[in-house]
Structure formats: C-alpha cells, structure tokens
Design an enzyme around this catalytic site. Structure first.
Site, PDB file in Angstrom:
ATOM      1  N   TYR A  11       0.831  -1.221   0.000  1.00 49.10           N
ATOM      2  CA  TYR A  11       0.000   0.000   0.000  1.00 49.10           C
ATOM      3  C   TYR A  11       0.861   1.265   0.000  1.00 49.10           C
ATOM      4  O   TYR A  11       0.793   2.077  -0.937  1.00 49.10           O
ATOM      5  CB  TYR A  11      -0.922  -0.065   1.210  1.00 49.10           C
ATOM      6  CG  TYR A  11      -1.719   1.178   1.485  1.00 49.10           C
ATOM      7  CD1 TYR A  11      -2.406   1.842   0.476  1.00 49.10           C
ATOM      8  CD2 TYR A  11      -1.818   1.667   2.787  1.00 49.10           C
ATOM      9  CE1 TYR A  11      -3.155   2.974   0.746  1.00 49.10           C
ATOM     10  CE2 TYR A  11      -2.568   2.800   3.065  1.00 49.10           C
ATOM     11  CZ  TYR A  11      -3.224   3.450   2.047  1.00 49.10           C
ATOM     12  OH  TYR A  11      -3.962   4.568   2.322  1.00 49.10           O
ATOM     13  N   PHE A  74      10.107  -0.542   2.951  1.00 49.96           N
ATOM     14  CA  PHE A  74       8.710  -0.554   3.388  1.00 49.96           C
ATOM     15  C   PHE A  74       8.271  -1.946   3.855  1.00 49.96           C
ATOM     16  O   PHE A  74       7.293  -2.069   4.590  1.00 49.96           O
ATOM     17  CB  PHE A  74       7.778  -0.159   2.232  1.00 49.96           C
ATOM     18  CG  PHE A  74       8.054   1.188   1.636  1.00 49.96           C
ATOM     19  CD1 PHE A  74       7.506   2.328   2.188  1.00 49.96           C
ATOM     20  CD2 PHE A  74       8.865   1.321   0.511  1.00 49.96           C
ATOM     21  CE1 PHE A  74       7.749   3.570   1.634  1.00 49.96           C
ATOM     22  CE2 PHE A  74       9.115   2.560  -0.053  1.00 49.96           C
ATOM     23  CZ  PHE A  74       8.561   3.694   0.515  1.00 49.96           C
ATOM     24  N   TYR A 144       4.374  -5.263  17.123  1.00 49.25           N
ATOM     25  CA  TYR A 144       4.565  -4.415  15.937  1.00 49.25           C
ATOM     26  C   TYR A 144       5.525  -3.273  16.278  1.00 49.25           C
ATOM     27  O   TYR A 144       6.499  -3.019  15.566  1.00 49.25           O
ATOM     28  CB  TYR A 144       3.215  -3.884  15.440  1.00 49.25           C
ATOM     29  CG  TYR A 144       3.357  -2.931  14.280  1.00 49.25           C
ATOM     30  CD1 TYR A 144       4.146  -3.256  13.177  1.00 49.25           C
ATOM     31  CD2 TYR A 144       2.721  -1.698  14.288  1.00 49.25           C
ATOM     32  CE1 TYR A 144       4.296  -2.369  12.118  1.00 49.25           C
ATOM     33  CE2 TYR A 144       2.852  -0.814  13.236  1.00 49.25           C
ATOM     34  CZ  TYR A 144       3.647  -1.155  12.160  1.00 49.25           C
ATOM     35  OH  TYR A 144       3.790  -0.273  11.122  1.00 49.25           O
ATOM     36  N   LYS A 148       9.582  -2.808  15.036  1.00 49.38           N
ATOM     37  CA  LYS A 148       9.958  -1.618  14.247  1.00 49.38           C
ATOM     38  C   LYS A 148      11.037  -0.811  14.972  1.00 49.38           C
ATOM     39  O   LYS A 148      11.941  -0.252  14.343  1.00 49.38           O
ATOM     40  CB  LYS A 148       8.717  -0.762  13.984  1.00 49.38           C
ATOM     41  CG  LYS A 148       7.859  -1.303  12.868  1.00 49.38           C
ATOM     42  CD  LYS A 148       8.596  -1.129  11.528  1.00 49.38           C
ATOM     43  CE  LYS A 148       7.777  -1.562  10.359  1.00 49.38           C
ATOM     44  NZ  LYS A 148       8.441  -1.294   9.075  1.00 49.38           N
ATOM     45  N   HIS A 192      -7.581  -2.113   9.147  1.00 51.49           N
ATOM     46  CA  HIS A 192      -7.557  -0.660   9.336  1.00 51.49           C
ATOM     47  C   HIS A 192      -8.940  -0.017   9.159  1.00 51.49           C
ATOM     48  O   HIS A 192      -9.785  -0.504   8.406  1.00 51.49           O
ATOM     49  CB  HIS A 192      -6.542  -0.024   8.387  1.00 51.49           C
ATOM     50  CG  HIS A 192      -5.137  -0.382   8.735  1.00 51.49           C
ATOM     51  ND1 HIS A 192      -4.489  -1.448   8.163  1.00 51.49           N
ATOM     52  CD2 HIS A 192      -4.271   0.146   9.633  1.00 51.49           C
ATOM     53  CE1 HIS A 192      -3.280  -1.540   8.684  1.00 51.49           C
ATOM     54  NE2 HIS A 192      -3.115  -0.591   9.587  1.00 51.49           N
ATOM     55  N   ARG A 284     -10.093  -2.741  21.611  1.00 50.06           N
ATOM     56  CA  ARG A 284      -9.168  -3.669  20.960  1.00 50.06           C
ATOM     57  C   ARG A 284      -7.828  -3.601  21.700  1.00 50.06           C
ATOM     58  O   ARG A 284      -7.326  -2.498  21.946  1.00 50.06           O
ATOM     59  CB  ARG A 284      -9.008  -3.237  19.499  1.00 50.06           C
ATOM     60  CG  ARG A 284      -8.295  -4.194  18.604  1.00 50.06           C
ATOM     61  CD  ARG A 284      -8.282  -3.696  17.163  1.00 50.06           C
ATOM     62  NE  ARG A 284      -7.462  -2.497  16.995  1.00 50.06           N
ATOM     63  CZ  ARG A 284      -7.170  -1.947  15.819  1.00 50.06           C
ATOM     64  NH1 ARG A 284      -7.649  -2.476  14.697  1.00 50.06           N
ATOM     65  NH2 ARG A 284      -6.414  -0.876  15.737  1.00 50.06           N
ATOM     66  N   GLY A 286      -4.073  -3.175  22.733  1.00 48.67           N
ATOM     67  CA  GLY A 286      -2.940  -2.475  22.102  1.00 48.67           C
ATOM     68  C   GLY A 286      -3.271  -1.113  21.560  1.00 48.67           C
ATOM     69  O   GLY A 286      -2.401  -0.439  21.019  1.00 48.67           O
TER      70      GLY A 286
END
Ligand code: UFG
Length: 331
Positions: A11, A74, A144, A148, A192, A284, A286
């Site tokens: 994306y 990415f 996540y 990162k 998302h 949700r 996190g």
C-alpha cells in the site's frame, strides 16, 4: 536516482514507487506479494522482483544488477492486533528481514536508506503529551512497535559503523488513495479503520465495528492522526535526495491533527453520501486512546509540504478507489 523499494507492491511502498517514477527517479519493487499486488507497480514485468527479503543473496543480486543507489524499506507486517496474537511472524519478517536487507546493502555497497517506522514505537502516552515530538519516550507496547523499534536501532548502528546516510519515518495512520482513483489500499487481511468502513459502504461487510467508546476523548472513541500516502511519498522523495554519509534522522509523518473513530466514520458517510451502519464492540488490545504527531521537524528540515492529509481529502480519495475497485486489484 535508482531506488529499490522493498515492499514496493504494498500500500505505502507502491504509492511511493509511483510517486518516485512521476518525479524523475527510477524505482524498482522487491516484494513477496504476501500483502502486495503486482498491479500496484507500473510496468511490473520490468520493475517488480518477487522474492523474500530473508534471501540475502537475491537482495544482493537485485541491488547489483539494477545498480541501486538507495533503498526505501517498506516491507513489513503492520497490523497491531495480528502482532499481538502472532509475534513470531513479526520478529521473522520485521527484524530478520531488516537484518538481511542491511547485510545485502553492506555487501553491495549501497549506503542510503529510508526506513518506514511507526508511531507504535512511542507506545502509550497520555493526551497531555500530544502532539508527540520525535524526542518523546519510546516504550512500544506491542510486537509491531518493538520490532519496528529494533529496526530503527539496527539501522542507526549500521549507519554509524559503515558510513551510511539514513532517514527513519515514523508514520502515524497512513491512509487515502492516489488522487487519480486508480491505486489504493488492498490487503489480503484488512484491519484498518478507513478501508473497513468503506467495505461496509460497498456492501462487503454488514457494519463497522467501533472498538471502544469509553476512551477519555471528546466522543469516547480513539483519536488518530491520518496522513495521506501521497504526502508520505513526497517526504520519502525529499529525504532520499538529501541523504549523505553521516546524515541520520528520525521524523514523524502525520498531519498534526487528530480525528476520532466516530469523526472518521462521519467523514466516510459524507464522502459516500449515505449512512454506514455501525455496531459497538469492546476495546481492541494495544490501542492507545490518542496518538497525534508533531510533524514540525519534517516540515522544517525536509521542506515537507503535506497537501492531502485533511480527513475529507483522505476519505474522498479512498472512496474513489474503493467505489471504483470494490474487489481491489485483480489477482
Ligand atoms: N478501529 C475500529 N474498528 C475497526 C478498525 C479500527 O474501531 O474495524 C479503530 C481502532 O480501534 C483505532 C482506530 O480505529 O482506534 C484506528 O485503527 P487502525 O487499525 O486503522 O489503525 P491503528 O491506529 O491501529 O494503527 C495505526 C498504524 C500503525 C501504528 C498504530 C499505532 O497503522 O502503523 O496506529 O497504534 F503503529
């Protein structure tokens, strides 16, 4: 410049690749197509290398045979909820994948790197800490975010030791679609907010689930800072054009404005021109209550001029894409 975009069929990666091609650069995509789409890459027969980042030899060969000057990295798994249920996958792809890429760059003598990081590296901060500057404490709360952040550390260490130039971009909520309506968000597994809301509008889902309406925010739903992929792409171009050995900076990329989940839903209803059903669900895991960027450093140091990141433009461009391509890209 000749630029390799890992995840360049995904994306954000493909939006940047198309932007680079439109702004005088040559760009290639390296992608395993786990979430990416061939059709997101113009002239994919010439421009797309399908492979795994963990295959260091293939990455070295790609960097050498395409005479690559700089890499934009990415490729990653990028769903907060999935990272909590399956951290193993996140460490393999995000940490080992980055390590393999850095080793390949070292072997091929490529010394310029732009890295896609995330607001999730900051972890939870109270509303009083918003908008977040790059110097804010970084205590990622999810795999996540930790994977990162590990990538950021590796890159800074390699750059220092081997004389590279790099920029780290901490994206807030990447959103929107190309203004021509021909390219946009299409994942195999979507988590998302905006694509899921518009999937309801095109009849692919029965209702948008709003996760939590008891947060300490103006309407009880989470506040996020949505930033358009074309604006992300412009920042990548500006950064790569100024990378020199010894240059290494991290930048927030966000609009500086927060929108609640309910406000995004309402903006989608306005763009679509009809109501979009919702149902309420528990919080949700996190999810921080509020996450808003201070983008001043990128504006000041890179001359970044975001033009598409107001919520109405984001949702309008996303709707153009989703309404014209309800099934996304062809298989
Ligand atoms: N949401 C819903 N319903 C949905 C999907 C999302 O209510 O069906 C809510 C979420 O709970 C959250 C907001 O909409 O409050 C935005 O959620 P997204 O999944 O669209 O995005 P995230 O905020 O989880 O993720 C983003 C970026 C990450 C970043 C993360 C930090 O995609 O890169 O914020 O929390 F790391």
């Amino acid at each position: 410049m000749r630029i390799l975009c890992t995840g360049g069929a995904g994306y954000v990666g493909s939006a940047c690749l198309r932007w680079l091609l439109a702004h005088g650069h040559e760009a290639f995509a390296f992608d395993n197509l786990s979430e990416g789409n061939r059709a997101a890459v113009p002239d994919y027969a010439q421009r797309l290398i399908v492979g795994e980042l963990i295959d260091t030899d293939l990455v070295i060969d790609t960097l050498r045979t395409r005479s690559i000057d700089a890499v934009m990295h990415f490729a990653a798994l990028a769903s907060v909820p999935d990272s909590i249920s399956d951290p193993s996958n996140y460490y393999r792809v995000n940490v080992l994948g980055t390590y393999s890429l850095l080793e390949a760059m070292r072997a091929a003598g490529v010394k310029k790197l732009v890295f896609s990081s995330t607001a999730a590296t900051y972890g939870f901060h109270g509303p009083e800490a918003m908008p977040l500057q790059e110097t804010a404490a970084k205590n990622p709360e999810t795999p996540y975010g930790t994977t990162k952040r590990a990538g950021e550390w590796m890159i800074a260490d390699y750059a220092r030791a081997y004389g590279w130039g790099y920029a780290i971009f901490r994206y807030f909520n990447a959103a929107g679609a190309d203004p021509d309506g021909n390219h946009g968000e299409h994942r195999r597994h979507e988590s998302h907010l905006i694509p899921l809301t518009l999937a309801v509008a095109v009849g692919k889902r029965p209702a948008l689930k709003i996760f939590g309406d008891d947060y300490p925010t103006r309407d009880g739903t989470c506040v996020r800072d949505y930033v358009h992929t074309s604006d992300l792409a412009q920042a990548h171009q500006r950064a790569v054009e100024r990378l020199e050995p010894g240059y290494g900076e991290a930048f927030n990329l966000g609009s500086g404005e927060g929108a609640t989940v309910k406000e995004v839903h309402a903006a989608c209803e306005r763009a679509v021109g009809r109501s979009i059903p919702v149902e309420y669900a528990p919080r949700r895991p996190g999810d921080p209550a509020v996450l808003v960027a201070d983008p001043a450093k990128a504006i000041r140091e890179l001359g970044w001029t975001p033009c598409f990141s107001d919520i109405a433009t984001i949702v309008r461009t996303a709707w153009q894409w989703h309404s014209r391509h309800p099934d996304g890209y062809p298989d």
